[in-house]
Design a protein around this motif. Structure first.
Motif, PDB file in Angstrom:
ATOM      1  N   MET A 110       0.861  -1.183   0.000  1.00 29.13           N
ATOM      2  CA  MET A 110       0.000   0.000   0.000  1.00 29.13           C
ATOM      3  C   MET A 110       0.899   1.236   0.000  1.00 29.13           C
ATOM      4  SD  MET A 110      -3.020  -1.002   2.696  1.00 29.13           S
ATOM      5  CE  MET A 110      -1.848  -1.319   4.017  1.00 29.13           C
ATOM      6  N   GLN A 111       0.774   2.048  -1.037  1.00 34.91           N
ATOM      7  CA  GLN A 111       1.645   3.219  -1.151  1.00 34.91           C
ATOM      8  C   GLN A 111       1.097   4.382  -0.334  1.00 34.91           C
ATOM      9  OE1 GLN A 111       2.121   5.590  -4.929  1.00 34.91           O
ATOM     10  NE2 GLN A 111       4.218   4.771  -4.813  1.00 34.91           N
ATOM     11  N   VAL A 112       1.976   4.976   0.446  1.00 30.38           N
ATOM     12  CA  VAL A 112       1.589   6.153   1.214  1.00 30.38           C
ATOM     13  C   VAL A 112       1.335   7.290   0.227  1.00 30.38           C
ATOM     14  CG1 VAL A 112       2.265   7.772   3.026  1.00 30.38           C
ATOM     15  CG2 VAL A 112       2.987   5.377   3.160  1.00 30.38           C
ATOM     16  N   SER A 113       0.192   7.922   0.349  1.00 25.46           N
ATOM     17  CA  SER A 113      -0.203   8.965  -0.604  1.00 25.46           C
ATOM     18  C   SER A 113       0.650  10.220  -0.420  1.00 25.46           C
ATOM     19  CB  SER A 113      -1.677   9.317  -0.395  1.00 25.46           C
ATOM     20  OG  SER A 113      -1.833  10.054   0.810  1.00 25.46           O
ATOM     21  N   PRO A 114       0.629  11.132  -1.411  1.00 26.67           N
ATOM     22  CA  PRO A 114       1.348  12.405  -1.234  1.00 26.67           C
ATOM     23  C   PRO A 114       0.908  13.157   0.012  1.00 26.67           C
ATOM     24  CG  PRO A 114       0.731  12.114  -3.520  1.00 26.67           C
ATOM     25  CD  PRO A 114       0.061  11.011  -2.754  1.00 26.67           C
ATOM     26  N   ALA A 115      -0.331  12.925   0.455  1.00 20.15           N
ATOM     27  CA  ALA A 115      -0.820  13.576   1.673  1.00 20.15           C
ATOM     28  C   ALA A 115      -0.379  12.842   2.932  1.00 20.15           C
ATOM     29  CB  ALA A 115      -2.340  13.680   1.642  1.00 20.15           C
ATOM     30  N   GLY A 116       0.292  11.675   2.770  1.00 23.46           N
ATOM     31  CA  GLY A 116       0.812  10.941   3.926  1.00 23.46           C
ATOM     32  C   GLY A 116      -0.157   9.939   4.517  1.00 23.46           C
ATOM     33  N   THR A 117      -1.146   9.474   3.740  1.00 28.02           N
ATOM     34  CA  THR A 117      -2.170   8.583   4.285  1.00 28.02           C
ATOM     35  C   THR A 117      -2.167   7.233   3.566  1.00 28.02           C
ATOM     36  OG1 THR A 117      -3.850   9.410   2.742  1.00 28.02           O
ATOM     37  CG2 THR A 117      -3.619  10.563   4.865  1.00 28.02           C
ATOM     38  N   ILE A 118      -2.792   6.218   4.228  1.00 27.07           N
ATOM     39  CA  ILE A 118      -3.105   4.932   3.612  1.00 27.07           C
ATOM     40  C   ILE A 118      -4.579   4.620   3.921  1.00 27.07           C
ATOM     41  CG2 ILE A 118      -0.759   3.995   3.703  1.00 27.07           C
ATOM     42  CD1 ILE A 118      -1.580   2.475   6.237  1.00 27.07           C
ATOM     43  N   PHE A 119      -5.151   3.734   3.122  1.00 22.48           N
ATOM     44  CA  PHE A 119      -6.538   3.330   3.364  1.00 22.48           C
ATOM     45  C   PHE A 119      -6.547   1.903   3.885  1.00 22.48           C
ATOM     46  CE2 PHE A 119     -10.477   1.245   2.124  1.00 22.48           C
ATOM     47  CZ  PHE A 119     -11.415   2.105   2.679  1.00 22.48           C
ATOM     48  N   LEU A 120      -7.257   1.675   4.994  1.00 21.64           N
ATOM     49  CA  LEU A 120      -7.338   0.360   5.609  1.00 21.64           C
ATOM     50  C   LEU A 120      -8.806  -0.055   5.716  1.00 21.64           C
ATOM     51  CD1 LEU A 120      -4.783   0.866   8.527  1.00 21.64           C
ATOM     52  CD2 LEU A 120      -4.413  -0.425   6.417  1.00 21.64           C
ATOM     53  N   PRO A 121      -9.131  -1.302   5.345  1.00 26.80           N
ATOM     54  CA  PRO A 121     -10.530  -1.778   5.462  1.00 26.80           C
ATOM     55  C   PRO A 121     -11.039  -1.677   6.904  1.00 26.80           C
ATOM     56  CG  PRO A 121      -9.215  -3.306   4.154  1.00 26.80           C
ATOM     57  CD  PRO A 121      -8.258  -2.318   4.738  1.00 26.80           C
ATOM     58  N   PHE A 122     -12.278  -1.207   7.063  1.00 28.98           N
ATOM     59  CA  PHE A 122     -12.967  -1.047   8.340  1.00 28.98           C
ATOM     60  C   PHE A 122     -12.343   0.034   9.238  1.00 28.98           C
ATOM     61  CE2 PHE A 122     -13.888  -5.404   7.037  1.00 28.98           C
ATOM     62  CZ  PHE A 122     -15.282  -5.397   7.066  1.00 28.98           C
ATOM     63  N   VAL A 123     -11.298   0.658   8.766  1.00 30.59           N
ATOM     64  CA  VAL A 123     -10.673   1.761   9.503  1.00 30.59           C
ATOM     65  C   VAL A 123     -10.799   3.064   8.719  1.00 30.59           C
ATOM     66  CG1 VAL A 123      -8.469   2.702  10.339  1.00 30.59           C
ATOM     67  CG2 VAL A 123      -9.096   0.327  10.826  1.00 30.59           C
ATOM     68  N   GLY A 124     -10.586   2.948   7.430  1.00 32.67           N
ATOM     69  CA  GLY A 124     -10.663   4.129   6.584  1.00 32.67           C
ATOM     70  C   GLY A 124      -9.287   4.740   6.344  1.00 32.67           C
ATOM     71  N   THR A 125      -9.300   6.011   6.033  1.00 33.51           N
ATOM     72  CA  THR A 125      -8.047   6.713   5.736  1.00 33.51           C
ATOM     73  C   THR A 125      -7.329   7.059   7.030  1.00 33.51           C
ATOM     74  OG1 THR A 125      -8.989   7.640   3.704  1.00 33.51           O
ATOM     75  CG2 THR A 125      -7.038   8.732   4.613  1.00 33.51           C
ATOM     76  N   LEU A 126      -6.031   6.715   7.071  1.00 31.40           N
ATOM     77  CA  LEU A 126      -5.241   6.921   8.290  1.00 31.40           C
ATOM     78  C   LEU A 126      -3.939   7.625   7.924  1.00 31.40           C
ATOM     79  CD1 LEU A 126      -5.219   6.279  11.358  1.00 31.40           C
ATOM     80  CD2 LEU A 126      -3.933   4.211  10.806  1.00 31.40           C
ATOM     81  N   HIS A 127      -3.629   8.686   8.654  1.00 28.25           N
ATOM     82  CA  HIS A 127      -2.397   9.442   8.376  1.00 28.25           C
ATOM     83  C   HIS A 127      -1.236   8.840   9.176  1.00 28.25           C
ATOM     84  CE1 HIS A 127       0.543  12.741   8.339  1.00 28.25           C
ATOM     85  NE2 HIS A 127      -0.080  13.167   7.251  1.00 28.25           N
ATOM     86  N   ILE A 128      -0.175   8.423   8.447  1.00 37.03           N
ATOM     87  CA  ILE A 128       0.973   7.816   9.135  1.00 37.03           C
ATOM     88  C   ILE A 128       2.299   8.468   8.749  1.00 37.03           C
ATOM     89  CG2 ILE A 128      -0.151   5.572   9.428  1.00 37.03           C
ATOM     90  CD1 ILE A 128       1.501   4.583   7.020  1.00 37.03           C
ATOM     91  N   ALA A 129       2.298   9.384   7.780  1.00 32.41           N
ATOM     92  CA  ALA A 129       3.557  10.017   7.354  1.00 32.41           C
ATOM     93  C   ALA A 129       4.147  10.828   8.505  1.00 32.41           C
ATOM     94  CB  ALA A 129       3.322  10.919   6.148  1.00 32.41           C
ATOM     95  N   GLY A 130       5.464  10.769   8.621  1.00 28.43           N
ATOM     96  CA  GLY A 130       6.154  11.493   9.691  1.00 28.43           C
ATOM     97  C   GLY A 130       6.333  10.681  10.950  1.00 28.43           C
ATOM     98  N   LEU A 131       5.657   9.542  11.033  1.00 27.61           N
ATOM     99  CA  LEU A 131       5.789   8.694  12.217  1.00 27.61           C
ATOM    100  C   LEU A 131       6.872   7.648  11.990  1.00 27.61           C
ATOM    101  CD1 LEU A 131       2.017   7.942  13.013  1.00 27.61           C
ATOM    102  CD2 LEU A 131       3.501   9.635  14.116  1.00 27.61           C
ATOM    103  N   PRO A 132       7.649   7.319  13.026  1.00 27.22           N
ATOM    104  CA  PRO A 132       8.552   6.166  12.915  1.00 27.22           C
ATOM    105  C   PRO A 132       7.720   4.891  12.850  1.00 27.22           C
ATOM    106  CG  PRO A 132       8.595   7.065  15.130  1.00 27.22           C
ATOM    107  CD  PRO A 132       7.794   8.010  14.310  1.00 27.22           C
ATOM    108  N   HIS A 133       8.332   3.801  12.445  1.00 29.43           N
ATOM    109  CA  HIS A 133       7.606   2.556  12.220  1.00 29.43           C
ATOM    110  C   HIS A 133       6.838   2.111  13.457  1.00 29.43           C
ATOM    111  CE1 HIS A 133      10.738   1.530   8.842  1.00 29.43           C
ATOM    112  NE2 HIS A 133      10.027   2.608   8.599  1.00 29.43           N
ATOM    113  N   SER A 134       7.482   2.203  14.594  1.00 33.17           N
ATOM    114  CA  SER A 134       6.830   1.720  15.821  1.00 33.17           C
ATOM    115  C   SER A 134       5.587   2.536  16.146  1.00 33.17           C
ATOM    116  CB  SER A 134       7.814   1.765  16.992  1.00 33.17           C
ATOM    117  OG  SER A 134       8.318   3.086  17.162  1.00 33.17           O
ATOM    118  N   ALA A 135       5.660   3.848  15.963  1.00 30.83           N
ATOM    119  CA  ALA A 135       4.506   4.700  16.258  1.00 30.83           C
ATOM    120  C   ALA A 135       3.395   4.478  15.241  1.00 30.83           C
ATOM    121  CB  ALA A 135       4.932   6.161  16.270  1.00 30.83           C
ATOM    122  N   ALA A 136       3.751   4.252  13.968  1.00 30.77           N
ATOM    123  CA  ALA A 136       2.734   3.987  12.945  1.00 30.77           C
ATOM    124  C   ALA A 136       2.025   2.665  13.224  1.00 30.77           C
ATOM    125  CB  ALA A 136       3.391   3.968  11.566  1.00 30.77           C
TER     126      ALA A 136
END
Length: 366
Positions: A110-136
């Motif tokens: 799943m490619q992180v969008s230019p806005a820094g988000t990904i889409f997850l089923p039953f969760v929706g759009t989630l912003h993860i850009a700027g977070l380290p792996h553990s925090a994401a």
């Protein structure tokens, strides 16, 4: 009669001045009791060096600016265009995600969008850009726990292209470099480009970031890790020859425009670069460094020069003078003038008298 004519001729030559290759010290700075209104004269010694060393640089080419190194990321943050794999472990009997007989769901690439988000089923759009792996991973975990209390989340990231820096010139392989590491530094870029070109004397690094241009000798960047700055996408880097120089004039062994061969040159280094002094002409007590400061650098106290035009006098006949010359910096466009010795002029005059009186004596015997 011939002797009288010869003597009168020699006196006339002495009054008109003998041919010389340089000026006397007194002709440039006057006597100790005389002061020129527009020129400041300083004796270089241990006592004066402490204040002179704190003065502003006389010109921008003789000084350097450089960005802060920056803080390396301990855990690389997620950025737009990274690829993310999410694995959700679901032990619920009636799973919302997993098919019957399965307890895991894999969502790959799943490619992180230019806005820094990904889409997850039953969760929706989630912003993860700027977070380290553990925090994401923890953020995705919390969101899935809201709909699946027993959910466990595993998250993996494949770094996408972080951006491009340009190696403009002065290296063996110039061109763009794609950077996928936020800890990519100036020396990493030069190494990736094949190192600096061998023909460049005293290479200087030029870093262009936005509308700001920085310069720093490669020698200093190699010696001090704090100068190995982290690069940002869009940075442009060039390796150039050092265009600084000083002038050598007067009774030096070499009168020339002398380029800087190292990052810093002292007055004693300058003496070596010009081949020392001319033995029969030079005044070792009168090595003058002529320097012009910006009007903004002029100060009424010891924090800067008294006048824009400044002459520094170095005496190479004393231990203090020699040690002080080794710590006195030479700047871009300085003029190093080795003054003539008055004894040399007298020696030349006596030599001419000896030759001419000898010639007159020979003529009188004809």
């Amino acid at each position: 009669m011939r002797f009288i004519l010869t003597a009168l001729l020699l006196l006339s030559m002495a009054s008109c001045g003998l041919p010389r290759g340089g000026a006397l010290q007194s002709e440039i700075i006057g006597n100790e009791s005389q002061k020129q209104s527009d020129i400041a004269v300083y004796r270089v010694s241990r006592e004066t060096l402490s204040s002179i060393s704190r003065w502003p640089a006389p010109n921008t080419n003789g000084s350097y600016s450089w960005p802060n190194r920056g803080t390396p990321a301990a855990d690389k943050p997620i950025r737009p265009f990274d690829l993310v794999d999410v694995v959700v472990w679901d032990s619920e009997e009636n799973s919302l995600l997993a098919s019957p007989g399965q307890n895991t769901v894999r969502m790959q690439d799943m490619q992180v969008s230019p806005a820094g988000t990904i889409f997850l089923p039953f969760v929706g759009t989630l912003h993860i850009a700027g977070l380290p792996h553990s925090a994401a991973r923890a953020r995705v975990q919390r969101k899935y726990e809201e709909v699946i209390p027993s959910a466990q989340v595993q998250l993996n990231v494949k770094q996408g292209t972080r951006g491009t820096i340009s190696m403009v010139s002065g290296v063996n392989r110039p061109g763009p470099i794609q950077v996928d590491d936020p800890n990519f530094t100036v020396l990493n870029a030069i190494s990736a480009a094949g190192g600096p070109a061998a023909q460049i004397l005293n290479p200087q690094i030029k870093l262009i970031r936005g509308s700001t241009t920085y310069r720093r000798p490669l020698e200093q960047v190699l010696a001090n890790p704090q100068y190995d700055a982290l690069l940002l996408p869009g940075d442009k880097v060039a390796v150039e020859k050092d265009d600084r120089y000083f002038r050598s004039l007067g009774a030096a062994s070499r009168e020339a425009i002398v380029p800087f061969d190292t990052a810093d040159i002292s007055a004693l280094d300058a003496m070596s670069l010009i081949g020392g002094l001319t033995d029969l002409r030079a005044n070792p007590k009168g090595i003058l460094v002529l320097r012009e400061y910006s009007p903004k650098a002029v100060r009424s106290d010891s924090s800067g020069p008294d006048k824009t035009r400044s002459v520094f006098v170095i005496d190479l006949t004393t231990a203090d003078g020699l040690f002080s010359a080794g710590k006195f910096p030479i700047y871009h466009q300085d003029t190093v003038l080795v003054t003539e010795s008055s004894v040399a002029s007298a020696t030349l005059l006596f030599g001419l008298i000896k030759q001419m009186t000898g010639a007159a004596f020979d003529v009188s015997r004809l």
